[in-house]
Design a protein around this motif. Structure first.
Motif, PDB file in Angstrom:
ATOM      1  N   UNK A 109       0.862  -1.174   0.000  1.00 33.90           N
ATOM      2  CA  UNK A 109       0.000   0.000   0.000  1.00 33.90           C
ATOM      3  C   UNK A 109       0.904   1.230   0.000  1.00 33.90           C
ATOM      4  N   UNK A 110       0.567   2.200  -0.801  1.00 31.32           N
ATOM      5  CA  UNK A 110       1.387   3.403  -0.827  1.00 31.32           C
ATOM      6  C   UNK A 110       0.497   4.634  -0.829  1.00 31.32           C
ATOM      7  N   UNK A 111       0.885   5.583  -0.008  1.00 33.52           N
ATOM      8  CA  UNK A 111       0.223   6.881   0.040  1.00 33.52           C
ATOM      9  C   UNK A 111       1.187   7.874  -0.564  1.00 33.52           C
ATOM     10  N   UNK A 112       0.855   8.360  -1.732  1.00 35.12           N
ATOM     11  CA  UNK A 112       1.756   9.297  -2.406  1.00 35.12           C
ATOM     12  C   UNK A 112       1.340  10.723  -2.120  1.00 35.12           C
ATOM     13  N   UNK A 113       2.329  11.592  -1.906  1.00 29.77           N
ATOM     14  CA  UNK A 113       2.102  12.991  -1.571  1.00 29.77           C
ATOM     15  C   UNK A 113       2.609  13.849  -2.721  1.00 29.77           C
ATOM     16  N   UNK A 114       1.759  14.190  -3.685  1.00 28.46           N
ATOM     17  CA  UNK A 114       2.233  14.931  -4.864  1.00 28.46           C
ATOM     18  C   UNK A 114       2.898  16.249  -4.526  1.00 28.46           C
ATOM     19  N   UNK A 115       2.341  17.003  -3.559  1.00 28.43           N
ATOM     20  CA  UNK A 115       2.910  18.306  -3.241  1.00 28.43           C
ATOM     21  C   UNK A 115       4.275  18.169  -2.584  1.00 28.43           C
ATOM     22  N   UNK A 116       4.517  17.035  -1.925  1.00 27.56           N
ATOM     23  CA  UNK A 116       5.821  16.818  -1.308  1.00 27.56           C
ATOM     24  C   UNK A 116       6.738  16.013  -2.208  1.00 27.56           C
ATOM     25  N   UNK A 117       6.194  15.493  -3.318  1.00 31.61           N
ATOM     26  CA  UNK A 117       6.955  14.612  -4.190  1.00 31.61           C
ATOM     27  C   UNK A 117       7.563  13.479  -3.372  1.00 31.61           C
ATOM     28  N   UNK A 118       6.758  12.914  -2.517  1.00 31.32           N
ATOM     29  CA  UNK A 118       7.209  11.839  -1.648  1.00 31.32           C
ATOM     30  C   UNK A 118       6.053  10.882  -1.440  1.00 31.32           C
ATOM     31  N   UNK A 119       6.314   9.756  -0.787  1.00 36.17           N
ATOM     32  CA  UNK A 119       5.272   8.769  -0.560  1.00 36.17           C
ATOM     33  C   UNK A 119       5.602   7.950   0.670  1.00 36.17           C
ATOM     34  N   UNK A 120       4.583   7.364   1.250  1.00 38.92           N
ATOM     35  CA  UNK A 120       4.709   6.443   2.363  1.00 38.92           C
ATOM     36  C   UNK A 120       4.117   5.104   1.927  1.00 38.92           C
ATOM     37  N   UNK A 121       4.697   3.990   2.357  1.00 37.91           N
ATOM     38  CA  UNK A 121       4.186   2.689   1.938  1.00 37.91           C
ATOM     39  C   UNK A 121       4.284   1.691   3.084  1.00 37.91           C
ATOM     40  N   UNK A 122       3.453   0.655   3.012  1.00 34.63           N
ATOM     41  CA  UNK A 122       3.461  -0.370   4.042  1.00 34.63           C
ATOM     42  C   UNK A 122       2.916  -1.669   3.479  1.00 34.63           C
ATOM     43  N   UNK A 123       3.224  -2.776   4.142  1.00 30.27           N
ATOM     44  CA  UNK A 123       2.761  -4.094   3.743  1.00 30.27           C
ATOM     45  C   UNK A 123       1.617  -4.547   4.629  1.00 30.27           C
ATOM     46  N   UNK A 124       0.739  -5.368   4.076  1.00 30.79           N
ATOM     47  CA  UNK A 124      -0.241  -6.115   4.855  1.00 30.79           C
ATOM     48  C   UNK A 124      -0.068  -7.584   4.481  1.00 30.79           C
ATOM     49  N   UNK A 125       0.189  -8.409   5.454  1.00 31.62           N
ATOM     50  CA  UNK A 125       0.456  -9.815   5.204  1.00 31.62           C
ATOM     51  C   UNK A 125      -0.578 -10.658   5.939  1.00 31.62           C
ATOM     52  N   UNK A 126      -1.204 -11.598   5.257  1.00 28.80           N
ATOM     53  CA  UNK A 126      -2.172 -12.492   5.872  1.00 28.80           C
ATOM     54  C   UNK A 126      -2.318 -13.716   4.983  1.00 28.80           C
ATOM     55  N   UNK A 127      -3.124 -14.664   5.407  1.00 25.96           N
ATOM     56  CA  UNK A 127      -3.267 -15.895   4.636  1.00 25.96           C
ATOM     57  C   UNK A 127      -4.110 -15.641   3.390  1.00 25.96           C
ATOM     58  N   UNK A 128      -3.840 -16.342   2.295  1.00 22.73           N
ATOM     59  CA  UNK A 128      -4.629 -16.185   1.069  1.00 22.73           C
ATOM     60  C   UNK A 128      -6.108 -16.444   1.346  1.00 22.73           C
ATOM     61  N   UNK A 129      -6.941 -15.681   0.659  1.00 23.52           N
ATOM     62  CA  UNK A 129      -8.375 -15.778   0.856  1.00 23.52           C
ATOM     63  C   UNK A 129      -8.926 -14.695   1.756  1.00 23.52           C
TER      64      UNK A 129
END
Length: 931
Positions: free
Chosen positions: A691-711
């Motif tokens: 998942x990524x949250x991009x900040x156009x005005x800052x020309x930067x972004x934050x990202x993170x993972x979510x991990x869980x079992x399939x389904x």
């Protein structure tokens, strides 16, 4: 100038080295624009790292000193660091140091094997051309940049031959600002490893006499505190701190225990109401801060942003700060509260006297403030102006009082009047110069330069409030600085035939604990009849005082001091003049701006100051390998600094930008969503899943993972106001990795909009569209489009589906398949991108929906990570302190086939501390069900 080289300047004093590089380097030094916040000097000797795996290689940093000389508040600081390359091969050595934002670099030099290479100040554009020429010719070039709360980052690297040494010397000057009754010399110490010689020395010379001197430090244990030496006489003070290798070493470890702030506080005697006038070498300086004056009652309207982006920690901090501020009001004061989002709400329709009863009711009201809606700055400030003018006409207020508006906002206007110039014009016309406007910009989403200009146009000033755990204290601290006015309309007058080139000598207000400083050049030699007059308005009567000033004989005051720096009054005058010219360059018509900018540039070059208009170039001579290339240390303007901070290439103070957030399912994917100019951008999910949250005005972004079992099905977006829901189901690789971990991706999305009666079920095989009782099934191999009243669908041959819902949202779903053609253990997966979410309500939430209205964060303490190209840092977000790493992710919304590589700050641990609540809170039982 490339962002890569701009990011060379990251932390304080850092001495580290890498494997030899083929190119040498010319150094072009500029520095970031001065801010109103002050700090006096800091250093950071960070751990020595190298890319070589040979642990026997080493560079020894054997000395570091900070020597500060203060002459009548004008500080001259020299930072010196020496290092020796013990290697049998060349090594690149870096010198990185923090300096105050209010300071100007005046010299930088490198001594390499006995040869000194000194800096030369040039016009910024000329230095830039030299830098670009170095880059275009393939030479190694770099850019020093600056950001942070109080300090700016200066950095330079040089390639040193085997068994050679280098000494770096950086010199800067500044006028210390008096705040809350004292001056401050701050040295921020962050030492990872001890050095052979470490010392901080300050010598203070104040002809007025020194009232007190204190030295403290949060890292000073009882043993280290004993290393602080302080000698104070009537007009001199000497403070020093030094520590041996053993004293620097952390008990039981190899790290240094010297980490934190070393601060010197002092003030001077203030016996005369006229102030202190010093005449030296044809220039004079006048310090005015009279004692024991009664305060002027204030009439203050607090204008508080409660739009959706103020949710969470910011709103809580605002409530806490307002409570403390209201309790500090004097019974003679009058006040009111105006809240704004897209609507304007006043606590009361008129001003209230600050009685205990009224203050208690106001505090109760503040506790109930909640965030909601958009941002209408224009209407809110004009409502405050109208309230002050109306009540002033009623003649119910004290005749001699100060009218002020304190605006706190974290975003730009996105409803009502949104044009910045128009808002500034409206406010200036409405106030008519009869009141002061103080603007507090919370985070980085707001244009600080917009607030700064608007405040200056209305007898006030602006200040950044950095989003961090101490934001409440920042708000209270700013209020403390401006809450107690002693005089208004202060004029300092001097003989017209005796002075010229006078700095600003009219001031709207004199605040308690501050100081007015005026400097000028003498046009004649007769200083015996130098008459000085000061006029001002007090709470009950006018203030008026006059007297004569004469030249000071420094040899009598300091007979043992052969030289302090005798031209300090001239340099102080030049420093103050340049600072004021830079302020004026942001106000007025274009001709006026051009004139003051030209004058500021001339003085910067004449006095060798690195300002936002100049750069300093250090060039090593021709070598066998060719000429040394250029490094530019750039002192940025406020707008340039904010853009640099937004890119995250140095210590970004904070972010209040409305982001683009995104979530998806590829090993380098993300989620983007957000806002430009008040409207939100795009949001996506694409990756492992990332998942990524991009900040156009800052020309930067934050990202993170979510991990869980399939389904597992996760809620990505939900908006109760419209019934819009997006859920995603994860799938896994066909086989597990060597560690037994099964990587996951998104294989199905359920999109439902109850109001528009639209539902889509998107899988890696096909797309089912349900609308107004009709059902349509599409294959990814189709190329088609159709449009109905509430729905616009486009499916292209590059496996991208774009859906626009009327007055709601626009999003894209991408099927990834060809990239895994030769990897049989993989399978097709999907990416989801929110392209336009500006119609979503402030109640929107979900794994990516919670970021549609912005995210505020502060990234500090950048340092090398575990990998050779990794950068780790500390992030302050939502009241949490998180460890983050610089990553690179892919965004396929613009280039479906190849994707666009986006840098982001990666939050590990399933986004813990970054997302609201826990991951389990977002799990839903069905593909169309809400939480």
């Amino acid at each position: 100038m490339s962002a890569v080289w701009r990011s060379l300047l990251l932390l304080w004093l850092c001495v580290c080295f890498w494997l030899p590089t083929p190119a040498h380097r010319t150094v072009v030094i500029s520095r970031a624009d001065a801010a109103t916040q002050e700090a006096r000097g800091s250093l950071d000797v960070r751990s020595i790292k190298k890319r070589s795996t040979n642990t026997t290689n080493r560079v020894e940093v054997y000395s570091f000193t900070v020597a500060c000389t203060v002459m009548s508040r004008f500080a001259h600081t020299v930072m010196t660091s020496a290092a020796l390359n013990h290697e049998d091969a060349p090594q690149e050595i870096s010198f990185e140091v923090d300096i105050p934002k209010t300071a100007f670099i005046v010299n930088f030099s490198m001594e390499i094997d006995g040869k000194v290479y000194a800096g030369e100040v040039k016009e910024k554009e000329k230095a830039k051309k030299q830098y670009e020429k170095a880059v275009s010719s393939g030479q190694t070039a770099g850019l020093v940049k600056a950001s942070g709360r109080k300090m700016e980052k200066f950095s330079v690297s040089v390639n040193i031959a085997a068994k050679s040494n280098v000494t770096f010397v950086l010199v800067y000057e500044e006028l210390l600002q008096r705040k809350l009754g004292q001056y401050e010399i701050l040295t921020q110490v962050t030492m990872k490893q001890p050095v052979q010689q470490f010392q901080i020395v300050a010598d203070i010379y104040e002809p007025q006499g020194i009232a007190f001197v204190e030295a403290t430090g949060d890292f000073l244990s009882n043993e280290l505190f004993s290393m602080v030496e302080k000698t104070v006489t009537d007009k001199k003070a000497h403070i020093s701190f030094s520590a041996t290798l053993e004293q620097q070493t952390c008990p039981g470890c190899n790290e240094s225990q010297i980490k934190g702030d070393f601060i010197i506080y002092y003030d001077v005697n203030r016996a005369k109401s006229l102030g202190d006038i010093q005449i030296v070498n044809g220039y004079f300086v006048h310090f005015f801060a009279p004692r024991d004056l009664p305060r002027v009652p204030k009439i203050v309207v607090f204008v508080i942003d409660r739009s959706g982006s103020m949710s969470g920690n910011k709103m809580q901090q605002t409530r806490e700060a307002l409570r403390a501020i209201l309790e500090d009001l004097d019974v003679e004061d009058y006040f009111s509260l105006i809240l704004f989002d897209s609507r304007i709400e006043a606590w009361r329709n008129s001003l209230s006297q600050a009685t205990k009863e009224n203050v208690a009711k106001a505090i109760s009201y503040v506790k109930r403030i909640r965030d909601r809606g958009a941002t209408n700055i224009n209407a809110a400030v004009l409502r405050a102006v109208s309230m002050l003018l109306q009540y002033r006409k009623s003649k119910k207020l004290p005749g001699r009082s100060v009218d002020m508006i304190i605006l706190l906002t974290d975003g730009m206007s996105n409803t009502g009047v949104t044009n910045r110039q128009k808002i500034q014009d409206n406010v200036r016309d409405a106030t008519g110069g009869t009141m002061s406007l103080f603007c507090l910009g919370f985070g980085n989403g707001v244009s600080y330069s917009f607030l700064d200009v608007m405040a200056k146009q209305n007898k006030g000033l602006a200040r950044r409030i950095f989003e961090a755990s101490d934001a409440t204290l920042q708000l209270q601290g700013f209020y403390s600085e401006v809450s107690s006015t002693l005089l208004t309309d202060v004029d300092l007058r001097y003989p017209d035939n005796a002075v010229d080139s006078l700095t600003t000598n009219h001031f709207n207000q004199l605040f308690n604990g501050t100081e007015i400083v005026v400097a000028g050049r003498l046009s004649g030699k007769d200083t015996d009849n130098f008459l000085v007059e000061v006029f001002g308005k007090g709470p009950e009567e006018d203030f008026q005082v006059q007297g004569q000033a004469g030249a000071v004989d420094w040899n009598v005051i300091y007979p043992e001091q052969e030289y302090i720096y005798g031209n300090f009054t001239e340099r102080l005058w030049a420093y103050l003049t340049i600072q004021q010219l830079l302020d004026k360059s942001e106000v007025g018509n274009q001709t006026e701006k051009d004139n003051v900018t030209r004058r500021a540039l001339e003085l910067s070059l004449q006095y060798n100051f690195v300002t936002p208009l100049t750069s300093m170039v250090v060039t090593k001579p021709q070598t066998e390998d060719g000429p040394e290339p250029s490094l530019i240390a750039d002192k940025l303007t406020e707008d340039e600094r904010q853009k640099a901070e937004n890119r995250g290439s140095a210590h970004p103070p904070s972010s209040a930008a409305t982001p683009r957030s995104w979530s998806s399912s590829s090993s380098s994917g993300g989620s983007r969503g957000g806002s430009r100019g008040g409207s939100r951008g795009s949001s996506s999910v694409d990756g492992d899943p990332h998942f990524m949250i991009e900040l156009p005005e800052r020309e930067d972004a934050l990202c993170f993972n979510i991990d869980n079992k399939p389904g597992t099905i996760f809620n990505l977006v939900r908006d109760a106001a419209s019934g819009f829901v997006v859920n995603g189901q994860i799938i896994g690789k066909k086989t597990a990795g060597l560690d037994g971990h099964v990587g996951t991706y998104f294989g199905r999305f359920g999109i439902n909009h109850q109001r528009l009666d639209v539902r889509l079920d998107v899988t890696t095989q096909d797309i089912s569209v349900y609308h107004a009782g009709k059902q349509l099934k599409l294959l990814w191999s189709d190329t088609t489009s159709f449009k109905e009243y509430n729905l616009d669908v486009r499916l292209t041959d590059d496996f991208s589906l774009t859906v626009t819902l009327r007055h709601s949202v626009k999003f894209m779903v991408i099927r990834h398949t060809k990239v895994w053609k030769r990897r049989h253990y993989q399978q097709d997966y999907l990416g989801f991108y929110t392209l336009d979410s500006h119609h979503m309500s402030s109640a929107a939430h979900g794994l990516i929906g919670q970021f549609y209205h912005g995210v505020e964060f502060e990234v500090t303490d950048l340092h090398p990570g575990e990998g050779p190209d990794k950068t780790d840092a500390t992030m302050y977000v939502k009241g949490q302190t998180l460890n983050v790493t610089r990553h690179w992710q892919k965004d396929f919304s613009r280039d479906v086939r190849n994707g666009e590589t986006i840098p982001c700050w990666f939050v590990s641990g399933n986004g813990t501390g970054f997302i609201d609540g826990n991951v389990s809170d977002y799990i839903v039982p069905g593909i169309f069900q809400s939480v």
